[in-house]
Design an enzyme around this catalytic site. Structure first.
Site, mmCIF file in Angstrom:
data_model
loop_
_atom_site.group_PDB
_atom_site.id
_atom_site.type_symbol
_atom_site.label_atom_id
_atom_site.label_comp_id
_atom_site.label_asym_id
_atom_site.label_seq_id
_atom_site.Cartn_x
_atom_site.Cartn_y
_atom_site.Cartn_z
ATOM 1 N N HIS A 132 -2.739 0.459 8.535
ATOM 2 C CA HIS A 132 -3.479 -0.440 7.644
ATOM 3 C C HIS A 132 -2.445 -0.879 6.611
ATOM 4 O O HIS A 132 -2.289 -0.264 5.556
ATOM 5 C CB HIS A 132 -4.649 0.302 6.998
ATOM 6 C CG HIS A 132 -5.289 -0.472 5.869
ATOM 7 N ND1 HIS A 132 -5.842 -1.713 6.025
ATOM 8 C CD2 HIS A 132 -5.439 -0.165 4.545
ATOM 9 C CE1 HIS A 132 -6.318 -2.138 4.864
ATOM 10 N NE2 HIS A 132 -6.075 -1.222 3.946
ATOM 11 N N ASP A 190 -9.223 -4.809 8.368
ATOM 12 C CA ASP A 190 -8.295 -5.818 8.903
ATOM 13 C C ASP A 190 -8.908 -6.482 10.146
ATOM 14 O O ASP A 190 -8.788 -7.696 10.345
ATOM 15 C CB ASP A 190 -6.966 -5.168 9.296
ATOM 16 C CG ASP A 190 -6.525 -4.153 8.257
ATOM 17 O OD1 ASP A 190 -5.526 -4.378 7.587
ATOM 18 O OD2 ASP A 190 -7.238 -3.126 8.107
ATOM 19 N N ARG A 205 0.840 -1.202 0.000
ATOM 20 C CA ARG A 205 0.000 0.000 0.000
ATOM 21 C C ARG A 205 0.874 1.251 0.000
ATOM 22 O O ARG A 205 0.516 2.269 -0.569
ATOM 23 C CB ARG A 205 -0.915 -0.002 1.230
ATOM 24 C CG ARG A 205 -1.931 -1.141 1.181
ATOM 25 C CD ARG A 205 -2.793 -1.154 2.421
ATOM 26 N NE ARG A 205 -3.739 -2.251 2.395
ATOM 27 C CZ ARG A 205 -3.534 -3.416 3.005
ATOM 28 N NH1 ARG A 205 -2.421 -3.635 3.676
ATOM 29 N NH2 ARG A 205 -4.453 -4.353 2.962
ATOM 30 N N ARG A 216 -11.548 -8.912 9.100
ATOM 31 C CA ARG A 216 -10.926 -10.155 8.601
ATOM 32 C C ARG A 216 -10.458 -11.000 9.786
ATOM 33 O O ARG A 216 -10.611 -12.233 9.792
ATOM 34 C CB ARG A 216 -9.723 -9.806 7.713
ATOM 35 C CG ARG A 216 -10.147 -9.210 6.379
ATOM 36 C CD ARG A 216 -8.958 -8.661 5.593
ATOM 37 N NE ARG A 216 -9.377 -8.248 4.252
ATOM 38 C CZ ARG A 216 -8.740 -7.356 3.508
ATOM 39 N NH1 ARG A 216 -7.649 -6.763 3.948
ATOM 40 N NH2 ARG A 216 -9.187 -7.054 2.304
HETATM 41 P P1 NAD Z 1 -10.341 1.975 -9.150
HETATM 42 O O1 NAD Z 1 -9.191 2.195 -10.097
HETATM 43 O O2 NAD Z 1 -11.386 0.972 -9.491
HETATM 44 O O3 NAD Z 1 -11.093 3.368 -8.895
HETATM 45 C C1 NAD Z 1 -10.426 4.576 -8.682
HETATM 46 C C2 NAD Z 1 -11.245 5.666 -9.355
HETATM 47 O O4 NAD Z 1 -10.659 6.940 -9.029
HETATM 48 C C3 NAD Z 1 -11.263 5.581 -10.898
HETATM 49 O O5 NAD Z 1 -12.603 5.447 -11.329
HETATM 50 C C4 NAD Z 1 -10.638 6.882 -11.350
HETATM 51 O O6 NAD Z 1 -11.211 7.400 -12.531
HETATM 52 C C5 NAD Z 1 -10.899 7.784 -10.155
HETATM 53 N N1 NAD Z 1 -10.028 8.941 -10.054
HETATM 54 C C6 NAD Z 1 -8.695 9.020 -10.244
HETATM 55 N N2 NAD Z 1 -8.272 10.284 -10.033
HETATM 56 C C7 NAD Z 1 -9.360 11.006 -9.684
HETATM 57 C C8 NAD Z 1 -9.570 12.362 -9.313
HETATM 58 N N3 NAD Z 1 -8.570 13.240 -9.274
HETATM 59 N N4 NAD Z 1 -10.825 12.763 -9.020
HETATM 60 C C9 NAD Z 1 -11.873 11.896 -9.060
HETATM 61 N N5 NAD Z 1 -11.730 10.605 -9.398
HETATM 62 C C10 NAD Z 1 -10.495 10.169 -9.716
HETATM 63 O O7 NAD Z 1 -9.658 1.645 -7.748
HETATM 64 P P2 NAD Z 1 -10.397 0.960 -6.491
HETATM 65 O O8 NAD Z 1 -10.180 -0.496 -6.555
HETATM 66 O O9 NAD Z 1 -11.747 1.529 -6.398
HETATM 67 O O10 NAD Z 1 -9.484 1.509 -5.290
HETATM 68 C C11 NAD Z 1 -9.550 2.864 -4.907
HETATM 69 C C12 NAD Z 1 -8.623 3.135 -3.730
HETATM 70 O O11 NAD Z 1 -9.119 2.442 -2.578
HETATM 71 C C13 NAD Z 1 -7.181 2.632 -3.935
HETATM 72 O O12 NAD Z 1 -6.261 3.569 -3.424
HETATM 73 C C14 NAD Z 1 -7.144 1.355 -3.114
HETATM 74 O O13 NAD Z 1 -5.837 1.011 -2.706
HETATM 75 C C15 NAD Z 1 -8.022 1.770 -1.969
HETATM 76 N N6 NAD Z 1 -8.518 0.671 -1.127
HETATM 77 C C16 NAD Z 1 -8.522 0.927 0.199
HETATM 78 C C17 NAD Z 1 -8.941 -0.064 1.078
HETATM 79 C C18 NAD Z 1 -8.900 0.227 2.565
HETATM 80 O O14 NAD Z 1 -9.133 -0.676 3.391
HETATM 81 N N7 NAD Z 1 -8.611 1.452 2.967
HETATM 82 C C19 NAD Z 1 -9.381 -1.304 0.590
HETATM 83 C C20 NAD Z 1 -9.392 -1.517 -0.784
HETATM 84 C C21 NAD Z 1 -8.939 -0.513 -1.643
#
Ligand code: NAD
Length: 305
Positions: free
Chosen positions: A174, A147, A87, A150
């Site tokens: 995380h 986490d 991450r 899980r």
């Molecule tokens: P994804 O690629 O499916 O979606 C990301 C979206 O962000 C895309 O649709 C993209 O067009 C949009 N985007 C990019 N730049 C942008 C901006 N400036 N303004 C508006 N929209 C914008 O990715 P995802 O699988 O949805 O993951 C998103 C984030 O969530 C990642 O950073 C991932 O690591 C994180 N995540 C966090 C957790 C957690 O527990 N915190 C768990 C899973 C994923």
């Protein structure tokens, strides 16, 4: 003010949070914002078709102006982990996006509660708080809620007990320096440690599986979204409905256990204004050491951006 949520990022995670909010019938309105206009239009249309089966959530394509009358903004935009990435590898790319969008959100509504989901969530939560230090209790990251879920799932499965009766946390980052808090883990209100319910090697196996779950899921299907979709929507629900629920979210530490000016997960009380209370958590000496290590790891990364 109605119970409205603006979700920035309509990718896998953002759309799954919206879907989970619809399933809970939790928000009156959800606005979705994304730079990819075609994607956000399609996601909203698909999500709208889920509503007649559950409740009355109004779901629409939105803009930052929607934050003006929203109680909560959820940030899920940016890049996600690819196979082989941690991450923390995402930090430079996502930090630039966060620096641009957090001011746009607070410009619209200084009272909004901001939930960071984009990774690395602890670093980006701290970045948002450094931009708006006076809003430290309004800004939180989803942290280790996933986490910990899980972890509870795996303990429950091992012991054949409903995970809702298992009270156990993974705290800290995380990410790779997170740690399990076995000293506080309970079944009902019985301390797990005092009754030696699980052998040491089983505990290690359970923690390792919980910690590495994202890597395993990404290996098989490129991204994770159902767990965080449900966890983040639960957090948003808690804020919207002022539930005053204790959750391990990433927030700014202010000195407990010698940890200061770093965001990581410890249990706090969450209600309508955001973090409504910081609570005293009893950690063993070893767990306190692990907490400080996690803080050090996060601090080093933060200083590098
Ligand atoms: P994804 O690629 O499916 O979606 C990301 C979206 O962000 C895309 O649709 C993209 O067009 C949009 N985007 C990019 N730049 C942008 C901006 N400036 N303004 C508006 N929209 C914008 O990715 P995802 O699988 O949805 O993951 C998103 C984030 O969530 C990642 O950073 C991932 O690591 C994180 N995540 C966090 C957790 C957690 O527990 N915190 C768990 C899973 C994923």
């Amino acid at each position: 003010m109605k119970n409205k949520v603006t979700i920035i990022g309509a990718g896998m995670v953002g759309s799954t949070i919206a879907y989970s909010l619809i399933m809970r019938d939790s928000a009156e309105e959800v606005a979705m914002v994304d730079v990819n206009e075609e994607l956000v239009e399609a996601q909203v249309m698909d999500l709208q078709h889920a509503v007649p089966f559950t409740g009355q959530t109004e779901i629409k394509v939105g803009a930052y102006e929607d934050c003006a009358d929203s109680r909560v903004a959820v940030i899920t935009c940016g890049v996600s982990q690819k196979k082989g990435e941690t991450r923390l590898d995402l930090v430079e790319r996502n930090a630039q996006i966060i620096k641009q969008i957090v001011p746009l959100i607070f410009e619209q509504n200084p009272d909004i509660v901001l939930v960071m989901v984009t990774n690395p969530v602890d670093i980006l939560t701290r970045l948002a708080i450094d931009l708006f230090p006076e809003k430290k209790d309004q800004i939180m990251g989803s942290g280790t809620i996933l986490d910990s879920a899980r972890f509870r799932h795996l303990i429950g499965r091992e012991m054949n007990i409903n995970p809702r009766s298992i009270h156990a946390y993974i705290l800290g980052e995380h990410g790779d320096s997170e740690f399990p808090v076995w000293s506080m883990a309970q079944i009902g209100n019985m301390k797990m440690d005092s009754c030696e319910y699980l052998a040491e090697d089983k505990k290690e196996e359970i923690f390792s599986k919980a910690k590495n779950a994202a890597y395993a899921i990404i290996e098989g299907k490129q991204s994770t979204y159902y767990g965080i979709g449900s966890g983040a929507s639960y957090l948003v629900h808690t804020i919207l409905h002022d539930k005053k629920t204790v959750l391990p979210v990433s927030h700014l530490m202010t000195g407990a256990y010698g940890v200061k000016d770093v965001c990581l997960s410890m249990p706090v009380v969450i209600g309508r204004g955001g973090i409504t209370k910081r609570i005293c958590v009893e950690l063993s000496t070893e767990e306190q050491k692990l907490l400080r290590h996690s803080a050090q790891v996060l601090n080093d990364v933060y200083k590098s951006i």
